[in-house]
Write a protein that holds these residues in place. Structure first.
Motif, PDB file in Angstrom:
ATOM      1  N   ASN A 107       2.716  -8.629 -52.349  1.00 16.67           N
ATOM      2  CA  ASN A 107       3.973  -9.047 -52.967  1.00 16.67           C
ATOM      3  C   ASN A 107       4.905  -9.709 -51.961  1.00 16.67           C
ATOM      4  O   ASN A 107       5.578 -10.698 -52.287  1.00 16.67           O
ATOM      5  CB  ASN A 107       4.655  -7.844 -53.619  1.00 16.67           C
ATOM      6  CG  ASN A 107       4.029  -7.462 -54.940  1.00 16.67           C
ATOM      7  OD1 ASN A 107       4.269  -8.091 -55.967  1.00 16.67           O
ATOM      8  ND2 ASN A 107       3.203  -6.426 -54.925  1.00 16.67           N
ATOM      9  N   MET A 108       4.953  -9.176 -50.746  1.00 19.60           N
ATOM     10  CA  MET A 108       5.788  -9.808 -49.723  1.00 19.60           C
ATOM     11  C   MET A 108       5.255 -11.202 -49.401  1.00 19.60           C
ATOM     12  O   MET A 108       6.032 -12.146 -49.202  1.00 19.60           O
ATOM     13  CB  MET A 108       5.833  -8.937 -48.465  1.00 19.60           C
ATOM     14  CG  MET A 108       6.823  -9.419 -47.418  1.00 19.60           C
ATOM     15  SD  MET A 108       7.302  -8.116 -46.244  1.00 19.60           S
ATOM     16  CE  MET A 108       5.703  -7.626 -45.629  1.00 19.60           C
ATOM     17  N   PHE A 109       3.936 -11.362 -49.376  1.00 22.08           N
ATOM     18  CA  PHE A 109       3.335 -12.678 -49.139  1.00 22.08           C
ATOM     19  C   PHE A 109       3.719 -13.665 -50.234  1.00 22.08           C
ATOM     20  O   PHE A 109       4.076 -14.824 -49.961  1.00 22.08           O
ATOM     21  CB  PHE A 109       1.816 -12.540 -49.046  1.00 22.08           C
ATOM     22  CG  PHE A 109       1.077 -13.842 -49.143  1.00 22.08           C
ATOM     23  CD1 PHE A 109       1.091 -14.743 -48.088  1.00 22.08           C
ATOM     24  CD2 PHE A 109       0.373 -14.169 -50.288  1.00 22.08           C
ATOM     25  CE1 PHE A 109       0.408 -15.951 -48.177  1.00 22.08           C
ATOM     26  CE2 PHE A 109      -0.313 -15.372 -50.384  1.00 22.08           C
ATOM     27  CZ  PHE A 109      -0.294 -16.269 -49.324  1.00 22.08           C
ATOM     28  N   VAL A 113       2.210 -19.265 -44.092  1.00 21.95           N
ATOM     29  CA  VAL A 113       2.934 -18.126 -44.666  1.00 21.95           C
ATOM     30  C   VAL A 113       2.110 -16.849 -44.528  1.00 21.95           C
ATOM     31  O   VAL A 113       2.660 -15.767 -44.293  1.00 21.95           O
ATOM     32  CB  VAL A 113       3.277 -18.407 -46.142  1.00 21.95           C
ATOM     33  CG1 VAL A 113       3.841 -17.161 -46.807  1.00 21.95           C
ATOM     34  CG2 VAL A 113       4.274 -19.548 -46.237  1.00 21.95           C
ATOM     35  N   LEU A 114       0.786 -16.956 -44.650  1.00 26.12           N
ATOM     36  CA  LEU A 114      -0.065 -15.776 -44.476  1.00 26.12           C
ATOM     37  C   LEU A 114       0.063 -15.219 -43.063  1.00 26.12           C
ATOM     38  O   LEU A 114       0.172 -13.997 -42.868  1.00 26.12           O
ATOM     39  CB  LEU A 114      -1.513 -16.135 -44.784  1.00 26.12           C
ATOM     40  CG  LEU A 114      -2.537 -15.006 -44.644  1.00 26.12           C
ATOM     41  CD1 LEU A 114      -2.200 -13.859 -45.594  1.00 26.12           C
ATOM     42  CD2 LEU A 114      -3.947 -15.526 -44.905  1.00 26.12           C
ATOM     43  N   ALA A 115       0.069 -16.102 -42.065  1.00 31.41           N
ATOM     44  CA  ALA A 115       0.243 -15.645 -40.682  1.00 31.41           C
ATOM     45  C   ALA A 115       1.627 -15.040 -40.484  1.00 31.41           C
ATOM     46  O   ALA A 115       1.780 -14.018 -39.799  1.00 31.41           O
ATOM     47  CB  ALA A 115       0.028 -16.821 -39.727  1.00 31.41           C
ATOM     48  N   LEU A 116       2.649 -15.654 -41.074  1.00 29.59           N
ATOM     49  CA  LEU A 116       4.013 -15.131 -40.969  1.00 29.59           C
ATOM     50  C   LEU A 116       4.104 -13.746 -41.602  1.00 29.59           C
ATOM     51  O   LEU A 116       4.708 -12.825 -41.027  1.00 29.59           O
ATOM     52  CB  LEU A 116       4.986 -16.094 -41.653  1.00 29.59           C
ATOM     53  CG  LEU A 116       6.443 -15.629 -41.779  1.00 29.59           C
ATOM     54  CD1 LEU A 116       7.071 -15.470 -40.401  1.00 29.59           C
ATOM     55  CD2 LEU A 116       7.248 -16.618 -42.622  1.00 29.59           C
ATOM     56  N   CYS A 117       3.507 -13.579 -42.769  1.00 24.95           N
ATOM     57  CA  CYS A 117       3.550 -12.288 -43.467  1.00 24.95           C
ATOM     58  C   CYS A 117       2.804 -11.221 -42.674  1.00 24.95           C
ATOM     59  O   CYS A 117       3.257 -10.074 -42.594  1.00 24.95           O
ATOM     60  CB  CYS A 117       2.947 -12.440 -44.862  1.00 24.95           C
ATOM     61  SG  CYS A 117       3.022 -10.949 -45.867  1.00 24.95           S
ATOM     62  N   GLY A 141       6.734 -21.969 -48.836  1.00 28.14           N
ATOM     63  CA  GLY A 141       5.552 -22.743 -49.146  1.00 28.14           C
ATOM     64  C   GLY A 141       5.872 -24.156 -49.615  1.00 28.14           C
ATOM     65  O   GLY A 141       6.858 -24.378 -50.332  1.00 28.14           O
ATOM     66  N   SER A 142       5.037 -25.104 -49.211  1.00 29.72           N
ATOM     67  CA  SER A 142       5.196 -26.498 -49.645  1.00 29.72           C
ATOM     68  C   SER A 142       4.317 -26.721 -50.876  1.00 29.72           C
ATOM     69  O   SER A 142       3.114 -26.517 -50.845  1.00 29.72           O
ATOM     70  CB  SER A 142       4.766 -27.456 -48.519  1.00 29.72           C
ATOM     71  OG  SER A 142       5.566 -27.274 -47.377  1.00 29.72           O
TER      72      SER A 142
END
Length: 293
Positions: A280-282, A174-178, A290-291
């Motif tokens: 906040n977007m993250f 998710v960090l990479a996606l954000c 997130g799992s």
């Protein structure tokens, strides 16, 4: 410069520069939308046959182009400074979050203080964010930077709780996606022709509504469906805020062009806004994708 009569030995072409005075903007919460005075150049040419050397001076039309080029370069440098400050703040947050989780500091803190400690952390973060946003322009750039990094460290201490909820692999994904999403939104906002500055009040109202709705759903219907809907709306709102803050940052730097000390402090204010958009977007993306561990 005015000549009443032609000199006996005519000199080469004369160039006279006249720069409009530029008032010093008042510090405090920076305002945008006010035009910044630009230097004006007046070009004088000796009469024909006066012995002027060919190619001695550039045409008058080239001088404003040179000034515009210098201004554009200064604005680009200031934008890079703001995003570098934001990236440094995110790095501080990440390092503190990992260290806090590794040594169990948040668990120890909550065991000693209970729910009051958690509420205290939230209040301190809110106060620090408001103080940096409103007072950074009145501080030295170094002092404003230290406050920003302290805020980022405190945010990392609080965000270490995500390691107790979500799987480490999903956090990284998710960090990479954000990061990619944030980069695309920034580039889109800085290259598009239309202005988003008028959307600021709308986005702020949407954000307040989001916060109120989130608390309401958590109290009344804390099911996963309601949280997912709120999270999706949150991603859209902070995507809009990311684009808005990117354009606002460029406008503010254009307004304070020529004031290096003010630019340094302004970079911290803009970095804080962009930092909050990213964090906040993250978090909302982490809720969506997130799992849980």
């Amino acid at each position: 410069m005015t000549y009443d009569q032609q000199p006996q030995n005519p000199s080469p072409q004369h160039i006279q520069y006249q720069a409009d005075g530029q008032g010093q903007p008042q510090y405090g919460q920076p305002q945008y939308g006010q035009p910044t005075a630009q230097p004006q150049a007046v070009y004088y040419q000796s009469p024909a046959g006066a012995g002027a050397s060919a190619g001695y001076a550039a045409p008058a039309s080239a001088i404003p182009a040179q000034v515009a080029s210098v201004t554009e370069h200064a604005e680009r440098t200031s934008m890079i400074r703001a995003y570098a400050e934001m990236t440094a703040g995110l790095a501080v947050t990440a390092v503190v979050a990992v260290l806090t989780q590794t040594f169990g500091l948040l668990n120890s803190f909550l065991a000693a203080t209970g729910s009051l400690g958690w509420i205290g952390l939230m209040l301190v973060q809110i106060v620090m964010a408001i103080a940096i946003g409103n007072r950074a322009m009145n501080l030295k750039a170094g002092a404003a930077r230290v406050l920003f990094y302290l805020y980022a460290a405190l945010m990392g201490f609080t965000l270490s709780s995500i390691f107790m909820i979500y799987d480490l692999g999903s956090i990284g994904t998710v960090l990479a996606l954000c990061t990619g999403f944030f980069f695309v939104l920034t580039m889109l906002s800085l290259t598009m022709r239309s202005s988003l500055l008028k959307a600021g009040p709308i986005l702020l109202a949407a954000l307040i509504t989001l916060i109120v709705g989130e608390f309401f759903i958590m109290l009344v219907a804390p099911g996963s469906t309601g949280i997912m809907v709120i999270s999706a709306i949150g991603v859209l709102i902070f995507a809009g805020l990311t684009m808005y803050d990117a354009q606002k940052t460029r406008v503010l730097f254009a307004q304070y062009a020529g004031q290096p000390e003010a630019i340094k402090s302004l970079s911290i204010v803009c970095a804080l806004n962009l930092y909050l958009d990213f964090v906040n977007m993250f978090l909302y993306l982490l809720r969506l994708f997130g799992s849980r561990d």
